[in-house]
Design an enzyme around this catalytic site. Sequence first.
Site, PDB file in Angstrom:
ATOM      1  N   ARG A 103     -27.295  -2.924  -7.536  1.00  0.00           N
ATOM      2  CA  ARG A 103     -26.464  -3.242  -6.370  1.00  0.00           C
ATOM      3  C   ARG A 103     -27.405  -3.347  -5.178  1.00  0.00           C
ATOM      4  O   ARG A 103     -28.107  -2.392  -4.839  1.00  0.00           O
ATOM      5  CB  ARG A 103     -25.416  -2.158  -6.118  1.00  0.00           C
ATOM      6  CG  ARG A 103     -24.787  -2.282  -4.742  1.00  0.00           C
ATOM      7  CD  ARG A 103     -23.584  -1.371  -4.550  1.00  0.00           C
ATOM      8  NE  ARG A 103     -22.448  -1.824  -5.319  1.00  0.00           N
ATOM      9  CZ  ARG A 103     -21.190  -1.436  -5.088  1.00  0.00           C
ATOM     10  NH1 ARG A 103     -20.922  -0.588  -4.122  1.00  0.00           N
ATOM     11  NH2 ARG A 103     -20.206  -1.888  -5.836  1.00  0.00           N
ATOM     12  N   HIS A 120     -19.559 -10.281  -6.427  1.00  0.00           N
ATOM     13  CA  HIS A 120     -19.196  -8.983  -7.014  1.00  0.00           C
ATOM     14  C   HIS A 120     -18.512  -9.260  -8.360  1.00  0.00           C
ATOM     15  O   HIS A 120     -17.306  -9.067  -8.519  1.00  0.00           O
ATOM     16  CB  HIS A 120     -18.276  -8.217  -6.065  1.00  0.00           C
ATOM     17  CG  HIS A 120     -18.176  -6.751  -6.376  1.00  0.00           C
ATOM     18  ND1 HIS A 120     -18.891  -6.155  -7.397  1.00  0.00           N
ATOM     19  CD2 HIS A 120     -17.434  -5.761  -5.808  1.00  0.00           C
ATOM     20  CE1 HIS A 120     -18.598  -4.870  -7.436  1.00  0.00           C
ATOM     21  NE2 HIS A 120     -17.719  -4.607  -6.483  1.00  0.00           N
ATOM     22  N   GLN A 135     -16.402  -6.538 -10.498  1.00  0.00           N
ATOM     23  CA  GLN A 135     -15.080  -6.287  -9.912  1.00  0.00           C
ATOM     24  C   GLN A 135     -14.136  -7.440 -10.252  1.00  0.00           C
ATOM     25  O   GLN A 135     -12.987  -7.215 -10.639  1.00  0.00           O
ATOM     26  CB  GLN A 135     -15.214  -6.161  -8.383  1.00  0.00           C
ATOM     27  CG  GLN A 135     -13.888  -6.001  -7.667  1.00  0.00           C
ATOM     28  CD  GLN A 135     -13.286  -4.626  -7.803  1.00  0.00           C
ATOM     29  OE1 GLN A 135     -13.940  -3.639  -7.490  1.00  0.00           O
ATOM     30  NE2 GLN A 135     -12.043  -4.547  -8.253  1.00  0.00           N
ATOM     31  N   ASP A 156      -9.644  -7.525   1.044  1.00  0.00           N
ATOM     32  CA  ASP A 156     -10.865  -6.706   1.037  1.00  0.00           C
ATOM     33  C   ASP A 156     -11.170  -6.377   2.509  1.00  0.00           C
ATOM     34  O   ASP A 156     -10.577  -6.971   3.418  1.00  0.00           O
ATOM     35  CB  ASP A 156     -12.011  -7.499   0.370  1.00  0.00           C
ATOM     36  CG  ASP A 156     -13.299  -6.687   0.200  1.00  0.00           C
ATOM     37  OD1 ASP A 156     -13.256  -5.441   0.351  1.00  0.00           O
ATOM     38  OD2 ASP A 156     -14.351  -7.292  -0.077  1.00  0.00           O
ATOM     39  N   CYS A 163     -10.050  -4.392  -3.862  1.00  0.00           N
ATOM     40  CA  CYS A 163     -11.150  -3.856  -4.678  1.00  0.00           C
ATOM     41  C   CYS A 163     -11.516  -2.426  -4.290  1.00  0.00           C
ATOM     42  O   CYS A 163     -12.153  -1.730  -5.077  1.00  0.00           O
ATOM     43  CB  CYS A 163     -12.366  -4.775  -4.580  1.00  0.00           C
ATOM     44  SG  CYS A 163     -12.980  -4.966  -2.915  1.00  0.00           S
ATOM     45  N   ARG A 193     -11.897  -0.975 -13.795  1.00  0.00           N
ATOM     46  CA  ARG A 193     -13.355  -1.158 -13.706  1.00  0.00           C
ATOM     47  C   ARG A 193     -14.003  -0.502 -14.928  1.00  0.00           C
ATOM     48  O   ARG A 193     -14.874  -1.076 -15.555  1.00  0.00           O
ATOM     49  CB  ARG A 193     -13.921  -0.508 -12.426  1.00  0.00           C
ATOM     50  CG  ARG A 193     -13.442  -1.068 -11.109  1.00  0.00           C
ATOM     51  CD  ARG A 193     -13.869  -2.488 -10.854  1.00  0.00           C
ATOM     52  NE  ARG A 193     -15.304  -2.702 -10.800  1.00  0.00           N
ATOM     53  CZ  ARG A 193     -16.117  -2.364  -9.796  1.00  0.00           C
ATOM     54  NH1 ARG A 193     -15.636  -1.792  -8.713  1.00  0.00           N
ATOM     55  NH2 ARG A 193     -17.414  -2.633  -9.843  1.00  0.00           N
TER      56      ARG A 193
HETATM   57  N1   CP Z   1     -14.974  -1.831  -5.509  1.00  0.00           N
HETATM   58  C1   CP Z   1     -16.199  -1.286  -5.597  1.00  0.00           C
HETATM   59  O1   CP Z   1     -17.165  -1.913  -6.024  1.00  0.00           O
HETATM   60  O2   CP Z   1     -16.274   0.009  -5.186  1.00  0.00           O
HETATM   61  P1   CP Z   1     -17.580   0.851  -4.957  1.00  0.00           P
HETATM   62  O3   CP Z   1     -18.282   0.274  -3.735  1.00  0.00           O
HETATM   63  O4   CP Z   1     -17.088   2.240  -4.717  1.00  0.00           O
HETATM   64  O5   CP Z   1     -18.466   0.757  -6.158  1.00  0.00           O
HETATM   65  N1  NVA Z   2     -16.921  -6.716   0.324  1.00  0.00           N
HETATM   66  C1  NVA Z   2     -17.165  -5.307   0.148  1.00  0.00           C
HETATM   67  C2  NVA Z   2     -16.839  -4.903  -1.259  1.00  0.00           C
HETATM   68  C3  NVA Z   2     -17.072  -3.447  -1.546  1.00  0.00           C
HETATM   69  C4  NVA Z   2     -16.804  -3.099  -2.968  1.00  0.00           C
HETATM   70  C5  NVA Z   2     -18.597  -4.993   0.495  1.00  0.00           C
HETATM   71  O1  NVA Z   2     -19.492  -5.741   0.094  1.00  0.00           O
HETATM   72  O2  NVA Z   2     -18.829  -3.989   1.169  1.00  0.00           O
END
Ligand code: CP
Ligand code: NVA
Length: 308
Positions: A106, A133, A136, A228, A268, A296
Amino acid sequence: MNLKGKDFLSLKDYTKEEIKYLIELGIKLKADQKKGELEQILKGKTLAMIFQKSSTRTRVSFEVAMYQLGGLGLFLSTQDLQIGRGEPIADTARVLASYTDGILIRTYGQEEVEELAKYSKVPVINGLTDLYHPTQALADLMTIYEHKGTLAGLKLAYIGDGNNMVHSLMIGGAKMGMEVRVATPRGYEPKEEIINLSTELAHKHNGKIILTNDVYEAAENADILYTDVWASMGQEEEIEERKKHFQGFQINAKMLELAHKEAIVMHCLPAHRGEEITHEVMEGPQSVIFEEAENRLHAHRAILAAII
Ligand code: CP
Ligand code: NVA
């Protein structure tokens, strides 16, 4: 379907049939787990999990998924890894790949994930970048499929920022033949390359991509309402500015009235109640948000079982 060794960097690299296969595998492994019949198909396997941004769901669900399949997930914060002190991704990739059977990352740039995949001999999973993502989005498609029994022909209305989340939903939704309507404030539209790619995919798969700045146009008769956060990780400095532009880009009771009466509400997570969604809708009967979060785990087990 043989996906062994395949990276999971974006849904654009997976065919409609492969996505369908992963969704069905996720549903099967979910049922197996509920019956206490989950097989340890990744016994002795390890997954390195590199995190440069915070995470609750992605981190814990992948770690637990590895454990439940008989393997091990190793949480690696970039604050502790030598990456944080400037060791190149290409070197890190080769070293971690020589110890493990898969690498999840990530981070910010999609190009970092691609660089990692280029130098890794084990499959790489994108655990979120500024662009995508995909893990997700796969869990989301699985959740929709469980609720609606189909994906093709459904209308998904995404209300909010043109971010990583909607990019993955546009690509995945288009491939599965869905109508993805995206309502953003002016200036916060999805990236042009993603609009072009998903529109092309939609043509090919009988789906549709619609872009608008009008939330009600998007929500009308929608089967799924999705939102989101207004500001993603890395955009902390823009929060106040964004709050001004995003007023009204919220899933609330009025919007639910416009949607199909059996519409489901998705997010999400993490959510900011009172901003992109109201507390009432989030906790209401049409919300499948916490089931989506649970999925998930099930979808990630499917990804791991398929590619490792
Ligand atoms: N939705 C999601 O990816 O959550 P986290 O940032 O907690 O992993
Ligand atoms: N769009 C958000 C998603 C988090 C899971 C971010 O990137 O912070």
